[in-house]
Design a protein around this motif. Structure first.
Motif, PDB file in Angstrom:
ATOM      1  N   GLU A  12      39.310  47.254  44.796  1.00 32.87           N
ATOM      2  CA  GLU A  12      38.132  46.422  45.033  1.00 32.87           C
ATOM      3  C   GLU A  12      37.352  46.204  43.738  1.00 32.87           C
ATOM      4  O   GLU A  12      36.896  45.092  43.457  1.00 32.87           O
ATOM      5  CB  GLU A  12      37.232  47.049  46.098  1.00 32.87           C
ATOM      6  N   ASP A  13      37.201  47.275  42.953  1.00 32.64           N
ATOM      7  CA  ASP A  13      36.507  47.154  41.671  1.00 32.64           C
ATOM      8  C   ASP A  13      37.246  46.191  40.745  1.00 32.64           C
ATOM      9  O   ASP A  13      36.644  45.356  40.073  1.00 32.64           O
ATOM     10  CB  ASP A  13      36.378  48.525  40.986  1.00 32.64           C
ATOM     11  N   PHE A  14      38.571  46.355  40.737  1.00 36.63           N
ATOM     12  CA  PHE A  14      39.380  45.467  39.901  1.00 36.63           C
ATOM     13  C   PHE A  14      39.238  44.017  40.354  1.00 36.63           C
ATOM     14  O   PHE A  14      39.094  43.108  39.524  1.00 36.63           O
ATOM     15  CB  PHE A  14      40.856  45.896  39.962  1.00 36.63           C
ATOM     16  N   ASP A  15      39.244  43.788  41.659  1.00 34.40           N
ATOM     17  CA  ASP A  15      39.102  42.426  42.191  1.00 34.40           C
ATOM     18  C   ASP A  15      37.739  41.839  41.838  1.00 34.40           C
ATOM     19  O   ASP A  15      37.639  40.666  41.453  1.00 34.40           O
ATOM     20  CB  ASP A  15      39.306  42.417  43.712  1.00 34.40           C
ATOM     21  N   ARG A  16      36.670  42.649  41.950  1.00 38.15           N
ATOM     22  CA  ARG A  16      35.327  42.176  41.607  1.00 38.15           C
ATOM     23  C   ARG A  16      35.224  41.834  40.122  1.00 38.15           C
ATOM     24  O   ARG A  16      34.681  40.795  39.745  1.00 38.15           O
ATOM     25  CB  ARG A  16      34.271  43.228  41.961  1.00 38.15           C
ATOM     26  N   GLU A  17      35.758  42.718  39.285  1.00 37.45           N
ATOM     27  CA  GLU A  17      35.725  42.463  37.847  1.00 37.45           C
ATOM     28  C   GLU A  17      36.546  41.229  37.487  1.00 37.45           C
ATOM     29  O   GLU A  17      36.148  40.428  36.643  1.00 37.45           O
ATOM     30  CB  GLU A  17      36.250  43.679  37.077  1.00 37.45           C
ATOM     31  N   LYS A  23      34.744  33.776  36.660  1.00 32.41           N
ATOM     32  CA  LYS A  23      33.530  32.957  36.664  1.00 32.41           C
ATOM     33  C   LYS A  23      32.986  32.779  35.243  1.00 32.41           C
ATOM     34  O   LYS A  23      32.581  31.687  34.856  1.00 32.41           O
ATOM     35  CB  LYS A  23      32.458  33.580  37.555  1.00 32.41           C
ATOM     36  N   ASP A  24      32.975  33.874  34.481  1.00 29.09           N
ATOM     37  CA  ASP A  24      32.503  33.797  33.097  1.00 29.09           C
ATOM     38  C   ASP A  24      33.366  32.850  32.269  1.00 29.09           C
ATOM     39  O   ASP A  24      32.860  32.065  31.469  1.00 29.09           O
ATOM     40  CB  ASP A  24      32.493  35.186  32.453  1.00 29.09           C
TER      41      ASP A  24
END
Length: 96
Positions: A12-17, A23-24
């Motif tokens: 999940e952390d990897f997906d969020r990052e 986006k950036d």
């Protein structure tokens, strides 16, 4: 059990990052495209103005006329200033 929970959190952390990085990257790409467009217009303007000197004179005269009209419409110009501006514009017209 601990491994599956921690690996799920890591995923999940990897997906969020990954989503944030995406986006950036999109934002930076849009900025670069905007800069490229601005640079293209600047280069075009430079080429046109340098190859057609009459265009520069015409644009300056147009700007002077615009400022004169703006001052007349807004009522911010005094009579003496309007006369002086009018004479300058007329002199430039006869020179062209």
């Amino acid at each position: 059990m601990v491994d599956s929970a921690s690996s799920g959190e890591l995923r999940e952390d990897f997906d969020r990052e990954n989503l944030q990085l995406s986006k950036d990257l999109d934002r930076m790409t849009e900025r670069v495209e905007s800069i490229a467009v601005d640079l293209t217009w600047m280069a075009y303007d430079m080429v046109v103005l340098r190859t057609v000197p009459q265009l520069t004179k015409s644009l300056k005269r147009l700007e002077d006329e615009y400022l004169l009209c703006k001052s007349v419409i807004s009522g911010s110009a005094e009579k003496d200033n309007l006369d002086a501006l009018s004479k300058i514009v007329d002199q430039k017209s006869t020179q062209d």
